[in-house]
Design a protein around this motif. Structure first.
Motif, PDB file in Angstrom:
ATOM      1  N   ILE A 169       0.748  11.171   1.394  1.00 53.04           N
ATOM      2  CA  ILE A 169       0.904   9.712   1.430  1.00 53.04           C
ATOM      3  C   ILE A 169      -0.008   9.107   2.497  1.00 53.04           C
ATOM      4  CG2 ILE A 169       2.508   7.837   1.986  1.00 53.04           C
ATOM      5  CD1 ILE A 169       3.003   9.004  -0.782  1.00 53.04           C
ATOM      6  N   MET A 171      -3.553   9.071   1.321  1.00 53.78           N
ATOM      7  CA  MET A 171      -3.792   8.053   0.299  1.00 53.78           C
ATOM      8  C   MET A 171      -3.932   6.655   0.908  1.00 53.78           C
ATOM      9  SD  MET A 171      -1.491   9.250  -2.947  1.00 53.78           S
ATOM     10  CE  MET A 171      -2.316   8.086  -4.037  1.00 53.78           C
ATOM     11  N   LEU A 172      -3.411   6.492   2.114  1.00 54.76           N
ATOM     12  CA  LEU A 172      -3.557   5.218   2.826  1.00 54.76           C
ATOM     13  C   LEU A 172      -4.871   5.152   3.605  1.00 54.76           C
ATOM     14  CD1 LEU A 172       0.108   4.806   4.124  1.00 54.76           C
ATOM     15  CD2 LEU A 172      -0.966   3.605   2.217  1.00 54.76           C
ATOM     16  N   THR A 183       1.943   6.465  -6.968  1.00 60.58           N
ATOM     17  CA  THR A 183       0.794   7.191  -7.508  1.00 60.58           C
ATOM     18  C   THR A 183       0.898   8.701  -7.310  1.00 60.58           C
ATOM     19  OG1 THR A 183      -0.633   5.282  -7.050  1.00 60.58           O
ATOM     20  CG2 THR A 183      -1.729   7.401  -7.411  1.00 60.58           C
ATOM     21  N   LEU A 184       1.359   9.128  -6.138  1.00 58.36           N
ATOM     22  CA  LEU A 184       1.372  10.558  -5.805  1.00 58.36           C
ATOM     23  C   LEU A 184       2.548  11.259  -6.492  1.00 58.36           C
ATOM     24  CD1 LEU A 184       0.038  12.806  -4.134  1.00 58.36           C
ATOM     25  CD2 LEU A 184       1.587  12.211  -2.253  1.00 58.36           C
ATOM     26  N   ASN A 230       2.431   1.568  -3.415  1.00 57.75           N
ATOM     27  CA  ASN A 230       1.426   2.034  -4.374  1.00 57.75           C
ATOM     28  C   ASN A 230       1.168   3.529  -4.228  1.00 57.75           C
ATOM     29  OD1 ASN A 230       1.068  -0.486  -5.523  1.00 57.75           O
ATOM     30  ND2 ASN A 230      -0.685  -1.026  -4.228  1.00 57.75           N
ATOM     31  N   ALA A 231       1.125   4.000  -2.977  1.00 60.03           N
ATOM     32  CA  ALA A 231       0.894   5.431  -2.741  1.00 60.03           C
ATOM     33  C   ALA A 231       2.043   6.259  -3.308  1.00 60.03           C
ATOM     34  CB  ALA A 231       0.721   5.695  -1.246  1.00 60.03           C
ATOM     35  N   GLN A 247       0.828  -1.207   0.000  1.00 60.71           N
ATOM     36  CA  GLN A 247       0.000   0.000   0.000  1.00 60.71           C
ATOM     37  C   GLN A 247       0.863   1.257   0.000  1.00 60.71           C
ATOM     38  OE1 GLN A 247      -2.700  -0.868   3.402  1.00 60.71           O
ATOM     39  NE2 GLN A 247      -4.331  -0.729   1.896  1.00 60.71           N
TER      40      GLN A 247
END
Length: 216
Positions: A97, A100-101, A34-35, A30-31, A27
């Motif tokens: 971050i 986003m979690l 993505t960010l 992935n964050a 996770q």
């Protein structure tokens, strides 16, 4: 603000580097993948935004290197809907971050210029539940306590007692402690009396954790 295929490709390479360095939480990876980190940096640093390095953001502050962000975040063991207090908004990247979690983020910055800039950017990005405050990080946000987790992103010479008292029982504080270099600590509040369990992790080097507010 534009996020191109080239930026996305550089983020993929960064994620691969972080994974190779021992970051295992998918996770978090992935964050970070993505960010757009380049949104949080001055245009002059855009070319290097996805190197695993810190960069200056003004007011003698830095955006932490991605490995440090990932490492601290992994120690927090973020769960969705966690109520997290971040001390040291800086660029706003770490708060992004956490959001986003799935965390509910309360973030404090003592430098007014950085606070304004980060708040504007985070509002534009609409990443989720992030509240930004211009406050003295040593004092925390007692009016919103207790918090599930507290994250300090500056090197503290000692552990601020007010922050420990703003943790819920069972809550955790992740903080780098030391003078010239810092040991990453995770403290878990054990009871209402404020007793804690302390775990020690790797050594890092952060900008100093300062008291007060620096207004424009």
């Amino acid at each position: 603000m534009t996020d191109t295929y080239r930026h996305k490709g550089m983020r993929r390479k960064l994620v691969e580097q972080l994974s190779a360095k021992g970051i295992r939480d998918e996770q978090i990876l992935n964050a970070i993948g993505t960010l757009p980190r380049h949104f949080f940096l001055d245009k002059a640093f855009e070319e290097w935004a996805y190197q695993d390095k810190p960069f200056p953001i003004g007011n003698e502050q830095t955006i932490s290197q991605p490995y440090t962000v990932a490492y601290q975040t992994s120690l927090l063991e973020v769960k969705k809907r966690d109520k997290i207090l971040e001390i040291g908004t800086g660029s706003g990247y770490q708060a992004g971050i956490l959001a986003m979690l799935g965390a509910r983020v309360y973030t404090i910055e003592r430098q007014e210029l950085l606070h304004r800039r980060a708040k504007k950017l985070l509002d534009q990005l609409q990443l989720g539940n992030i509240r930004c405050y211009l406050r003295d990080g040593y004092k925390g946000l007692p009016e919103f306590a207790p918090f599930d987790k507290i994250l300090v992103t500056a090197g503290a010479p000692e552990i601020p007692e007010p922050l420990l008292l703003q943790l819920k029982v069972g809550g955790q504080l992740v903080i780098p402690v030391g003078e010239k270099a810092q040991k990453m600590l995770r403290l878990t509040r054990l009871n209402k009396a404020g007793d804690v369990e302390t775990e020690k992790f790797a050594d890092f080097k952060f900008v100093p954790f300062l008291k007060g507010i620096n207004k424009v």
